[in-house]
Design an enzyme around this catalytic site. Structure first.
Site, PDB file in Angstrom:
ATOM      1  CB  THR A 148      25.402  -7.714  14.465  1.00  0.00           C
ATOM      2  OG1 THR A 148      24.017  -8.035  14.440  1.00  0.00           O
ATOM      3  CG2 THR A 148      25.720  -6.701  13.395  1.00  0.00           C
ATOM      4  CD  GLU A 184      20.816 -15.282  12.356  1.00  0.00           C
ATOM      5  OE1 GLU A 184      21.866 -14.964  12.962  1.00  0.00           O
ATOM      6  OE2 GLU A 184      19.743 -14.694  12.555  1.00  0.00           O
ATOM      7  CG  ASP A 208      23.794  -6.335  21.346  1.00  0.00           C
ATOM      8  OD1 ASP A 208      23.560  -6.457  20.130  1.00  0.00           O
ATOM      9  OD2 ASP A 208      23.646  -7.255  22.153  1.00  0.00           O
TER      10      ASP A 208
HETATM   11  N1  HPA Z   1      21.091 -11.755  20.816  1.00  0.00           N
HETATM   12  C1  HPA Z   1      20.887 -12.500  19.737  1.00  0.00           C
HETATM   13  N2  HPA Z   1      21.286 -12.162  18.537  1.00  0.00           N
HETATM   14  C2  HPA Z   1      21.931 -10.996  18.395  1.00  0.00           C
HETATM   15  C3  HPA Z   1      22.188 -10.169  19.475  1.00  0.00           C
HETATM   16  C4  HPA Z   1      21.746 -10.577  20.756  1.00  0.00           C
HETATM   17  O1  HPA Z   1      21.953  -9.881  21.765  1.00  0.00           O
HETATM   18  N3  HPA Z   1      22.846  -9.077  19.012  1.00  0.00           N
HETATM   19  C5  HPA Z   1      22.993  -9.245  17.686  1.00  0.00           C
HETATM   20  N4  HPA Z   1      22.441 -10.415  17.299  1.00  0.00           N
END
Ligand code: HPA
Length: 233
Positions: free
Chosen positions: A91, A182, A205
């Site tokens: 994500t 990553e 998000d």
């Molecule tokens: N920042 C870093 N890594 C993430 C985020 C984020 O807002 N959302 C999902 N992985």
């Protein structure tokens, strides 16, 4: 042959490994999508499984969060277990208005604030990119499945809680679509060991609109991404 972080025996891991960050997600995905899934790793609860999908052998293993963690697991998979392809399925946060929650980013390249590539002693800045063959397949599958997808550059960051509140705008102004923690290390490790890697991200998000998805929504959009990754494998 076991490593300090993986107790799998030689031959227990497939040539292609899908890597979500969360080992419990690896378990859930293996139980949901793979036939005859057999667990090969339990060290540090970084669960890994091998099974088959549409007749092809594939493994799913957690990577943990951050570049040190995926750097360790990917290095061992490539160098000790004969793995050829790692597809990270994760994500990210969106940096751009047009990159909406639940969209998929097919990662072409990564910028970073990490010094992971310092180890290679290069006389300049290393640009980490995904494997074009894997990327091309992912794009074709995303088109076929009619999902909202973007292909481009992202930021792989060492920092989740940035003190510099303006950093998203600065990276966005250079074309970065979103942020995760990553892929730069995964792509650099693959290049160093002459292997292949790709990252698929669902937007969980937004750092522009400050919206967030619920865990249930994340689960659903994760499904399309997972199917793309499995079909590449
Ligand atoms: N920042 C870093 N890594 C993430 C985020 C984020 O807002 N959302 C999902 N992985």
């Amino acid at each position: 042959m076991a490593t300090p972080h993986n107790e799998a025996a030689t031959g227990e891991i497939a040539k292609t490994v899908l890597m979500p960050g969360d080992p419990l997600r690896a378990k859930f995905l293996a139980m949901t999508y793979l036939e005859d899934a057999k667990q090969f790793n339990n060290v540090r609860n970084m669960f890994g499984y091998t099974g088959s999908y549409k007749g092809k052998e594939v493994s799913i293993m957690g990577s943990g969060m951050g570049m040190p963690s995926i750097g360790i697991y990917s290095h061992e998979l490539y160098s000790q277990y004969g793995v050829e392809n790692i597809i990270r399925i994760g994500t990210c946060g969106s940096f751009k208005k047009h990159v909406h929650l639940r969209d998929i980013i097919i990662v072409q390249g990564c910028c970073t604030d990490s010094n992971f590539a310092y180890q290679f002693e290069l006389p300049g800045v290393y640009s980490a990119i995904s494997d074009y063959g894997l990327l091309e397949k992912a794009v074709a599958l995303a088109k076929e499945k009619n999902v909202n997808y973007h292909v481009g550059n992202i930021l792989s960051s060492d920092i989740f809680y940035h003190a510099d509140k303006n950093s998203p705008e600065k990276w966005a102004s250079m074309g970065c679509l979103g942020v995760e923690m990553e892929s730069y290390a995964l792509f650099a490790t693959a290049a160093y060991l002459n292997k292949r890697a790709l990252t698929l991200l669902t937007v969980s998000d937004s750092l522009v609109s400050k919206e967030e998805t619920t865990p249930e929504e994340r689960e659903k959009s994760f499904t399309a991404m997972m199917e793309i990754a499995l079909e590449i494998a």
